[in-house]
Design a protein around this motif. Structure first.
Motif, mmCIF file in Angstrom:
data_model
loop_
_atom_site.group_PDB
_atom_site.id
_atom_site.type_symbol
_atom_site.label_atom_id
_atom_site.label_comp_id
_atom_site.label_asym_id
_atom_site.label_seq_id
_atom_site.Cartn_x
_atom_site.Cartn_y
_atom_site.Cartn_z
ATOM 1 N N LEU A 142 7.781 2.380 -7.458
ATOM 2 C CA LEU A 142 7.367 0.962 -6.747
ATOM 3 C C LEU A 142 8.493 0.345 -6.094
ATOM 4 C CD1 LEU A 142 4.628 -0.305 -8.850
ATOM 5 C CD2 LEU A 142 4.290 0.389 -6.709
ATOM 6 N N MET A 143 9.596 0.215 -6.826
ATOM 7 C CA MET A 143 10.672 -0.531 -6.647
ATOM 8 C C MET A 143 11.520 0.338 -5.600
ATOM 9 S SD MET A 143 11.270 -3.531 -7.794
ATOM 10 C CE MET A 143 12.872 -3.564 -7.308
ATOM 11 N N GLU A 144 11.494 1.576 -5.616
ATOM 12 C CA GLU A 144 12.309 2.557 -4.673
ATOM 13 C C GLU A 144 11.739 2.324 -3.431
ATOM 14 O OE1 GLU A 144 14.999 4.449 -2.803
ATOM 15 O OE2 GLU A 144 15.261 3.551 -4.871
ATOM 16 N N SER A 145 10.370 2.351 -3.409
ATOM 17 C CA SER A 145 9.584 2.247 -1.985
ATOM 18 C C SER A 145 9.641 0.932 -1.473
ATOM 19 C CB SER A 145 8.153 2.577 -2.364
ATOM 20 O OG SER A 145 7.357 2.430 -1.071
ATOM 21 N N LEU A 146 9.607 -0.272 -2.202
ATOM 22 C CA LEU A 146 9.815 -1.427 -1.599
ATOM 23 C C LEU A 146 11.141 -1.701 -1.056
ATOM 24 C CD1 LEU A 146 7.792 -3.470 -4.381
ATOM 25 C CD2 LEU A 146 6.868 -2.887 -1.926
ATOM 26 N N THR A 147 12.440 -1.257 -1.836
ATOM 27 C CA THR A 147 13.445 -1.371 -1.371
ATOM 28 C C THR A 147 13.710 -0.639 0.213
ATOM 29 O OG1 THR A 147 14.381 -1.776 -3.793
ATOM 30 C CG2 THR A 147 16.064 -1.107 -1.975
ATOM 31 N N GLU A 148 13.329 0.624 0.075
ATOM 32 C CA GLU A 148 13.322 1.555 1.377
ATOM 33 C C GLU A 148 12.744 0.602 2.433
ATOM 34 O OE1 GLU A 148 15.077 4.052 2.238
ATOM 35 O OE2 GLU A 148 16.053 4.472 0.115
ATOM 36 N N THR A 204 -3.232 4.735 -9.658
ATOM 37 C CA THR A 204 -4.581 5.309 -9.669
ATOM 38 C C THR A 204 -5.680 4.268 -9.079
ATOM 39 O OG1 THR A 204 -4.928 4.707 -11.882
ATOM 40 C CG2 THR A 204 -4.198 6.987 -11.556
ATOM 41 N N SER A 205 -5.039 2.902 -9.012
ATOM 42 C CA SER A 205 -6.268 1.902 -8.539
ATOM 43 C C SER A 205 -5.733 1.512 -7.215
ATOM 44 C CB SER A 205 -6.127 0.771 -9.591
ATOM 45 O OG SER A 205 -4.737 0.338 -9.561
ATOM 46 N N SER A 206 -6.692 0.785 -6.547
ATOM 47 C CA SER A 206 -6.344 0.299 -5.054
ATOM 48 C C SER A 206 -5.777 -1.430 -5.254
ATOM 49 C CB SER A 206 -7.585 0.202 -4.325
ATOM 50 O OG SER A 206 -8.499 -0.816 -4.847
ATOM 51 N N GLY A 207 -5.351 -1.990 -4.148
ATOM 52 C CA GLY A 207 -4.686 -3.244 -4.379
ATOM 53 C C GLY A 207 -5.759 -4.124 -4.284
ATOM 54 N N HIS A 208 -7.192 -3.917 -3.965
ATOM 55 C CA HIS A 208 -8.510 -4.792 -4.170
ATOM 56 C C HIS A 208 -8.703 -4.605 -5.558
ATOM 57 C CE1 HIS A 208 -12.069 -6.776 -3.491
ATOM 58 N NE2 HIS A 208 -12.536 -6.064 -4.018
ATOM 59 N N ASP A 209 -8.972 -3.462 -6.275
ATOM 60 C CA ASP A 209 -9.402 -3.357 -7.576
ATOM 61 C C ASP A 209 -8.323 -3.757 -8.596
ATOM 62 O OD1 ASP A 209 -12.089 -2.433 -6.552
ATOM 63 O OD2 ASP A 209 -11.441 -0.312 -6.768
ATOM 64 N N ASP A 210 -7.082 -3.486 -8.218
ATOM 65 C CA ASP A 210 -6.019 -3.914 -9.267
ATOM 66 C C ASP A 210 -5.464 -5.160 -8.876
ATOM 67 O OD1 ASP A 210 -4.596 -2.865 -11.493
ATOM 68 O OD2 ASP A 210 -2.740 -2.779 -10.261
ATOM 69 N N MET A 211 -6.167 -6.327 -8.895
ATOM 70 C CA MET A 211 -5.862 -7.492 -8.203
ATOM 71 C C MET A 211 -4.833 -8.418 -8.883
ATOM 72 S SD MET A 211 -8.068 -11.084 -7.701
ATOM 73 C CE MET A 211 -7.261 -12.643 -7.205
ATOM 74 N N HIS A 212 -4.838 -8.361 -10.409
ATOM 75 C CA HIS A 212 -4.081 -9.276 -11.172
ATOM 76 C C HIS A 212 -3.812 -8.820 -12.517
ATOM 77 C CE1 HIS A 212 -2.380 -13.313 -11.889
ATOM 78 N NE2 HIS A 212 -3.268 -13.436 -13.035
ATOM 79 N N ALA A 213 -2.658 -8.987 -12.890
ATOM 80 C CA ALA A 213 -2.271 -8.156 -14.345
ATOM 81 C C ALA A 213 -2.653 -7.051 -14.715
ATOM 82 C CB ALA A 213 -2.767 -9.523 -15.355
ATOM 83 N N GLY A 214 -2.533 -6.034 -13.593
ATOM 84 C CA GLY A 214 -3.095 -4.748 -13.901
ATOM 85 C C GLY A 214 -1.957 -3.518 -13.623
ATOM 86 N N ASP A 226 0.881 -1.511 -0.364
ATOM 87 C CA ASP A 226 -0.007 0.000 0.102
ATOM 88 C C ASP A 226 0.832 1.228 0.018
ATOM 89 O OD1 ASP A 226 -2.218 -1.410 0.082
ATOM 90 O OD2 ASP A 226 -2.781 -1.343 2.182
ATOM 91 N N ALA A 227 1.940 1.243 0.683
ATOM 92 C CA ALA A 227 2.675 2.435 0.738
ATOM 93 C C ALA A 227 3.540 2.499 -0.711
ATOM 94 C CB ALA A 227 3.869 2.335 1.823
ATOM 95 N N ALA A 228 3.997 1.548 -1.271
ATOM 96 C CA ALA A 228 4.381 1.621 -2.522
ATOM 97 C C ALA A 228 3.487 1.996 -3.607
ATOM 98 C CB ALA A 228 4.972 0.063 -2.972
ATOM 99 N N ARG A 229 2.230 1.861 -3.597
ATOM 100 C CA ARG A 229 1.532 2.257 -4.137
ATOM 101 C C ARG A 229 1.108 3.591 -4.345
ATOM 102 N NH1 ARG A 229 -2.618 -0.672 -7.040
ATOM 103 N NH2 ARG A 229 -2.362 -2.814 -7.028
ATOM 104 N N SER A 230 0.981 4.151 -3.052
ATOM 105 C CA SER A 230 0.926 5.642 -2.758
ATOM 106 C C SER A 230 2.067 6.231 -3.142
ATOM 107 C CB SER A 230 0.766 5.757 -1.212
ATOM 108 O OG SER A 230 0.601 7.110 -0.987
ATOM 109 N N ALA A 231 3.244 5.865 -3.011
ATOM 110 C CA ALA A 231 4.512 6.455 -3.384
ATOM 111 C C ALA A 231 4.706 6.458 -4.898
ATOM 112 C CB ALA A 231 5.875 5.753 -2.843
ATOM 113 N N ALA A 232 4.044 5.736 -5.697
ATOM 114 C CA ALA A 232 4.206 5.600 -7.153
ATOM 115 C C ALA A 232 2.805 6.478 -7.721
ATOM 116 C CB ALA A 232 4.255 4.339 -7.584
ATOM 117 N N LYS A 233 2.078 6.787 -6.922
ATOM 118 C CA LYS A 233 0.815 7.421 -7.285
ATOM 119 C C LYS A 233 -0.042 6.463 -8.387
ATOM 120 C CE LYS A 233 2.553 12.120 -6.625
ATOM 121 N NZ LYS A 233 3.503 11.917 -5.825
#
Length: 244
Positions: A218-224, A148-158, A139-146
């Motif tokens: 996303l990658m930078e947030s996850l690495t941090e 537009t979709s949520s983890g629930h709605d963007d479940m697979h191959a999104g 969730d933090a990575a999604r926010s950092a990368a801005k």
């Protein structure tokens, strides 16, 4: 950044890492625009980034795992939760014999539920394993990368998975992602009926919103964020932990 380790035994002797990193992916459908290896590519990219940043032992990936909900699509291959559990525990035991007593499992596939139980059991009495990323880090990575979709709605191959692959392996992403969006917000009986009950294409999410720039963020947030897991692994358990 190498997604698969090219280190030699001499390199690892000099590194003397106290923690190993094991990417666990899957071999399952990801619509028409992403490869069967998508989850493995994502797990390897995250694992390679944190191994490089924190100087950990990078292990090769577990490439086939628990993808039974995707069985309706050609190419998907699964192993049982029992087999995946045995493989991870064998790897951890082998690491122990070589003097590495802690393992970070980087999971690229949400259906690998058994990994949570493996880590839960491994940490009785001592901090030996962590499972990464958790929902909090995603969730933090999604926010950092801005995104537009949520983890629930963007479940697979999104949006998220397309962005990750556009960043680390753009040659694997096919052009069809720009017209591949599919919404299925109500998936109450996914484990009962499988993915095919909710999508004909195999996609649940918004791949059209993906970009390489989002993937890099996303990658930078996850690495941090992994620094927090590493710090917790380093803590010593003392006293009474109390009741749940």
């Amino acid at each position: 950044m190498e997604l698969i380790t090219t280190a030699t035994s001499v390199d690892e002797r000099h590194r003397a890492a106290a923690v190993a990193v094991l990417p666990v992916g899957s071999f399952e459908q990801h619509g028409e625009h992403l490869p069967l290896t998508t989850d493995t590519v994502v797990a390897c990219a995250i694992a390679a980034a944190i191994a490089e940043r924190y100087q950990l032992l990078l292990l090769p990936p577990v490439t086939i795992a628990c993808s039974h909900e995707h069985a309706a699509w050609p190419g998907t291959v699964s192993i049982s939760a029992t087999t995946l559990s045995a493989v991870v525990r064998d790897i951890a035991a082998s690491l122990e014999r070589s003097g590495i007593h802690q393992l970070a499992i980087v999971n690229g596939h949400g259906g690998n539920y058994v990994l949570s139980n493996i880590v839960q059991e491994a940490n009785v009495g001592a901090r030996r394993m962590t499972l990464y990323p958790t929902r909090t880090e995603w969730d933090a990575a999604r926010s950092a990368a801005k995104l537009t979709s949520s983890g629930h709605d963007d479940m697979h191959a999104g949006e998220l998975e397309v962005s990750m692959l556009l960043h680390v392996a753009p040659h694997l992403v096919r052009d069809g992602f720009v017209s591949g969006d599919h919404a299925a917000p109500d998936r109450t009986h996914l484990l009962l009926h499988g993915m095919a009950a909710y999508t004909a294409s195999g996609v649940i999410g918004y791949p059209s919103a993906g970009s390489a720039a989002k993937g890099a963020a996303l990658m930078e947030s996850l690495t941090e964020s992994f620094a927090g897991h590493l710090a917790e692994l380093g803590k010593v358990v003392t006293g009474d932990a109390g009741a749940d």
